[in-house]
Every structure is written in C-alpha cells, then in structure tokens.
Motif scaffolding. Structure first.
Motif, mmCIF file in Angstrom:
data_model
loop_
_atom_site.group_PDB
_atom_site.id
_atom_site.type_symbol
_atom_site.label_atom_id
_atom_site.label_comp_id
_atom_site.label_asym_id
_atom_site.label_seq_id
_atom_site.Cartn_x
_atom_site.Cartn_y
_atom_site.Cartn_z
ATOM 1 N N ALA A 31 -11.915 -12.452 15.439
ATOM 2 C CA ALA A 31 -13.118 -12.426 16.272
ATOM 3 C C ALA A 31 -14.173 -11.474 15.733
ATOM 4 C CB ALA A 31 -12.752 -12.045 17.708
ATOM 5 N N ALA A 32 -13.742 -10.349 15.145
ATOM 6 C CA ALA A 32 -14.700 -9.362 14.649
ATOM 7 C C ALA A 32 -15.286 -9.734 13.293
ATOM 8 C CB ALA A 32 -14.030 -7.985 14.561
ATOM 9 N N SER A 33 -14.878 -10.871 12.741
ATOM 10 C CA SER A 33 -15.357 -11.267 11.419
ATOM 11 C C SER A 33 -16.748 -11.883 11.447
ATOM 12 C CB SER A 33 -14.380 -12.266 10.783
ATOM 13 O OG SER A 33 -13.105 -11.684 10.614
ATOM 14 N N ALA A 34 -17.269 -12.135 12.635
ATOM 15 C CA ALA A 34 -18.619 -12.689 12.768
ATOM 16 C C ALA A 34 -19.322 -11.994 13.921
ATOM 17 C CB ALA A 34 -18.570 -14.197 13.005
ATOM 18 N N SER A 35 -20.645 -11.946 13.853
ATOM 19 C CA SER A 35 -21.421 -11.289 14.907
ATOM 20 C C SER A 35 -22.312 -12.273 15.659
ATOM 21 C CB SER A 35 -22.280 -10.169 14.299
ATOM 22 O OG SER A 35 -23.167 -10.684 13.318
ATOM 23 N N ILE A 70 -15.130 -29.451 11.923
ATOM 24 C CA ILE A 70 -15.488 -28.558 13.031
ATOM 25 C C ILE A 70 -16.791 -27.832 12.736
ATOM 26 C CG2 ILE A 70 -14.785 -26.499 14.311
ATOM 27 C CD1 ILE A 70 -11.880 -27.418 13.908
ATOM 28 N N GLY A 71 -16.944 -27.379 11.488
ATOM 29 C CA GLY A 71 -18.182 -26.711 11.106
ATOM 30 C C GLY A 71 -19.383 -27.626 11.261
ATOM 31 N N PHE A 72 -19.235 -28.885 10.849
ATOM 32 C CA PHE A 72 -20.320 -29.856 10.981
ATOM 33 C C PHE A 72 -20.652 -30.097 12.456
ATOM 34 C CE2 PHE A 72 -21.757 -34.252 11.554
ATOM 35 C CZ PHE A 72 -22.883 -34.257 10.728
ATOM 36 N N THR A 73 -19.614 -30.164 13.291
ATOM 37 C CA THR A 73 -19.832 -30.388 14.726
ATOM 38 C C THR A 73 -20.603 -29.238 15.350
ATOM 39 O OG1 THR A 73 -17.777 -31.681 14.867
ATOM 40 C CG2 THR A 73 -18.696 -30.821 16.926
ATOM 41 N N PHE A 74 -20.183 -28.013 15.072
ATOM 42 C CA PHE A 74 -20.894 -26.853 15.623
ATOM 43 C C PHE A 74 -22.315 -26.770 15.072
ATOM 44 C CE2 PHE A 74 -16.706 -25.121 16.898
ATOM 45 C CZ PHE A 74 -17.036 -24.663 18.172
ATOM 46 N N ALA A 75 -22.488 -27.087 13.791
ATOM 47 C CA ALA A 75 -23.825 -27.038 13.190
ATOM 48 C C ALA A 75 -24.763 -28.043 13.847
ATOM 49 C CB ALA A 75 -23.731 -27.302 11.687
ATOM 50 N N SER A 76 -24.218 -29.171 14.298
ATOM 51 C CA SER A 76 -25.052 -30.166 14.968
ATOM 52 C C SER A 76 -25.593 -29.640 16.291
ATOM 53 C CB SER A 76 -24.258 -31.450 15.201
ATOM 54 O OG SER A 76 -23.212 -31.244 16.125
ATOM 55 N N PHE A 77 -24.933 -28.627 16.856
ATOM 56 C CA PHE A 77 -25.419 -27.962 18.063
ATOM 57 C C PHE A 77 -26.135 -26.646 17.718
ATOM 58 C CE2 PHE A 77 -21.959 -30.613 19.648
ATOM 59 C CZ PHE A 77 -22.553 -31.198 20.767
ATOM 60 N N ASN A 78 -26.475 -26.498 16.427
ATOM 61 C CA ASN A 78 -27.175 -25.312 15.928
ATOM 62 C C ASN A 78 -26.363 -24.030 16.159
ATOM 63 O OD1 ASN A 78 -29.371 -24.206 14.534
ATOM 64 N ND2 ASN A 78 -30.405 -23.613 16.425
ATOM 65 N N MET A 79 -25.060 -24.141 16.003
ATOM 66 C CA MET A 79 -24.166 -22.983 16.119
ATOM 67 C C MET A 79 -23.509 -22.757 14.763
ATOM 68 S SD MET A 79 -22.326 -23.660 19.815
ATOM 69 C CE MET A 79 -21.354 -22.145 19.691
ATOM 70 N N ARG A 80 -23.832 -21.609 14.162
ATOM 71 C CA ARG A 80 -23.285 -21.281 12.842
ATOM 72 C C ARG A 80 -22.803 -19.838 12.857
ATOM 73 N NH1 ARG A 80 -27.757 -24.528 11.812
ATOM 74 N NH2 ARG A 80 -27.358 -26.349 10.469
ATOM 75 N N GLN A 81 -21.511 -19.663 12.677
ATOM 76 C CA GLN A 81 -20.974 -18.303 12.602
ATOM 77 C C GLN A 81 -21.380 -17.673 11.271
ATOM 78 O OE1 GLN A 81 -18.474 -17.462 10.333
ATOM 79 N NE2 GLN A 81 -17.678 -19.448 9.698
ATOM 80 N N ASN A 82 -21.504 -16.342 11.270
ATOM 81 C CA ASN A 82 -22.028 -15.653 10.080
ATOM 82 C C ASN A 82 -20.985 -14.751 9.425
ATOM 83 O OD1 ASN A 82 -21.919 -13.775 12.166
ATOM 84 N ND2 ASN A 82 -23.771 -12.700 11.523
ATOM 85 N N GLN A 83 -19.754 -15.234 9.346
ATOM 86 C CA GLN A 83 -18.685 -14.447 8.731
ATOM 87 C C GLN A 83 -19.025 -14.052 7.301
ATOM 88 O OE1 GLN A 83 -14.985 -16.509 7.899
ATOM 89 N NE2 GLN A 83 -13.790 -14.714 8.487
ATOM 90 N N ALA A 84 -19.612 -14.974 6.542
ATOM 91 C CA ALA A 84 -19.915 -14.697 5.132
ATOM 92 C C ALA A 84 -20.909 -13.560 4.975
ATOM 93 C CB ALA A 84 -20.456 -15.954 4.458
ATOM 94 N N ALA A 85 -21.767 -13.373 5.979
ATOM 95 C CA ALA A 85 -22.767 -12.306 5.897
ATOM 96 C C ALA A 85 -22.143 -10.917 6.001
ATOM 97 C CB ALA A 85 -23.812 -12.490 6.998
ATOM 98 N N GLN A 86 -20.882 -10.850 6.430
ATOM 99 C CA GLN A 86 -20.203 -9.566 6.562
ATOM 100 C C GLN A 86 -19.561 -9.113 5.247
ATOM 101 O OE1 GLN A 86 -20.846 -8.563 9.748
ATOM 102 N NE2 GLN A 86 -21.688 -10.631 9.937
#
Length: 278
Positions: free
Chosen positions: A216-220, A135-151
């Motif tokens: 939901a609040a884990s990423a911005s 799923i992460g690879f699929t979203f990344a292919s559309f340039n969509m990356r959640q930033n949970q780790a940045a929190q």
C-alpha cells in the motif's frame, strides 16, 4: 428422532493456537522493524548529504518529495530493500527452524519435481503479467493510475544505479517476499485452517490481502489501482505454493513479473519520448 447437538465446536489444538498467536506477534514485530529501518536508512543518507554538501536542515525541509528521493538515491533505496528482505527471510527462519524446531522444507525450501515447479512458475508469471495489464488498462480507462514507479530513484543515463536497483527489486525482493508471504504466512494459515470447510478460501484470501496491504505504501495516488492487482497476484502465487509445497514457482513467477515490469520501466526512463504517458 435425533437430538440436537448443542455442544460447542472443539477448540483448536494448543499447537494451532500457538501458530496463530505467534504469527500475529511476528507480523507486528516485522511491521515495527520495517517502519524503523524505513526511517533510519533514508535518514542516514539525508544526514550524509547535509554533512557532505553543507545543506541546511531548513532547506532540506523545504524540498519536494522527488528532490529528497534523489538525495537518498539508489544506494539508500537498495540498502533499504536489502535489509528489509533480509528481515523477511530471517524472521520466518528463526520462527520455524530455531523456535519450532521444524525442517526448512516447512517454509517451502524444497524442489521435489523441478520440471513441474519451474513450469508452473513460468505459467503463473505469464498469467500475472496478463492480469496486471488488463487490470491496469481497466483502471486507466477510469483515469486511475497508481504512481509506484515515481517512488523509485531511477534517472536517465544512471546505468549503474539502474542495474543495482534492478537486482534488488527483480531478484532479492521476490525471494524475500515469497519466503515471508508464501513460505511462512500462507503455510501457517494452511496448517491452522486447512481442515475447516471454509479454510481454503480463508487462507488464500487472508494471505493475499496481507500481501496487497504490504504494498500500500508503494504508491501515493490511486492506491486501489495497485492493491487490486497485488491481491490477485497474491492469490496466484499462493496457488503455486498450495499446488507444490515449494517456494520455487512463486519465486520464478514473482521474478518474471518484477523483471519484465522493471525492464519496461527502464526503457521508458532512458527513452522518455517513446513513453508519452510516463
């Protein structure tokens, strides 16, 4: 010729009506409690910083979110994780054991078949990791990356802080979340809807949806890239509870997922050159 049955469907038994009502009340109370501690605990560490460092409130207000997160630091985030997951455990225990007067096995605290439950937990955990990667690879292919780790307040060389955060997120969080989302929410929905023709799909879907919303609040940014795998993860963890009636498969799978994901994250934090997209 048979007559049409125009009678209304039988209402839920009083006990089942109370299950649904109490579940909604408990979730609202829990949401409010989490919101309160999410303000109080970080606020305490910010005030402590102001007192110790002499930082003005105006300067604090002008800081970027990552600067504020660094001030709150690992102690603040771990304290928040500890208290939040204590609430996730204590509220279901209070409702089921003290108010319903039911055994703790109602929440899934049982291990009737250790080999089966542990093996299923490992299998579900591996499946979750594979699904998350795809799923992460699929979203990344559309340039969509959640930033949970940045929190997360994780910084190179802060090994003690990293260890404390790892224990909180990879061990404590799976226990607290499994007690709440599988032991209490899923099992309550199963008791309410399990006998209905649509009940199985509803109890799996609704509880997984609540589980995903809780993250939901884990990423911005690109939150959908976090909610979709969280929803699928909720479905798989629900299956572990449905299949065994035990929290053990879910806790093992959840711990495996969080632990390996955090291990990879910490490798990137301490070795940023090998993670160019980090």
């Amino acid at each position: 010729m048979s007559e049409l049955n125009l009678t209304a469907p039988a209402p839920l038994p009083i006990r089942q009506q109370h299950l649904g009502r109490n579940l909604v009340i408990d979730l609202v109370v829990l949401l409010l409690a989490v919101l309160v501690i999410s303000v109080i605990i970080p606020g305490f560490f910010l005030v402590l910083h102001i007192v110790q460092q002499g930082t003005s409130l105006a300067k604090l207000q002008g800081m970027q979110p990552d600067e504020i997160l660094k001030i709150i630091g690992v102690p603040g985030i771990v304290a928040l994780l500890v208290i939040q997951n204590m609430l996730f455990i204590l509220l279901p225990v209070a409702r089921v054991i003290w108010l319903r007067r039911e055994p703790i096995a109602t929440l899934g605290w049982q291990l009737s078949n250790p080999l089966r439950d542990i093996g299923l937990g490992v299998g579900i955990g591996v499946l979750i990791l594979i699904c998350n990667a795809l799923i992460g690879f699929t979203f990344a292919s559309f340039n969509m990356r959640q930033n949970q780790a940045a929190q997360y307040p994780l910084y190179p060389g802060d090994l003690l802080g990293q260890a404390a955060f790892f224990i909180g997120a990879a061990i404590l969080v799976p226990i607290g979340e499994e007690v709440l989302f599988r032991g209490y929410i899923f099992n309550t929905l199963q008791r309410m809807w399990g006998e209905q023709p649509w009940g199985r799909a509803a109890m799996f879907g609704v509880s997984a949806f609540i589980f995903s919303l809780a993250h939901a609040a884990s990423a911005s940014q690109d939150v959908l890239a976090l909610l979709v795998p969280a929803f699928l993860m909720g479905l798989l963890l629900n299956y572990g509870m449905y299949r065994t009636g035990s929290l053990v498969p879910g806790i093992i799978a959840h711990t495996l997922n969080n632990g390996l994901a955090l291990t990879a994250l910490l490798v990137c934090v301490n070795n940023p050159t090998i993670c160019p997209n980090f």
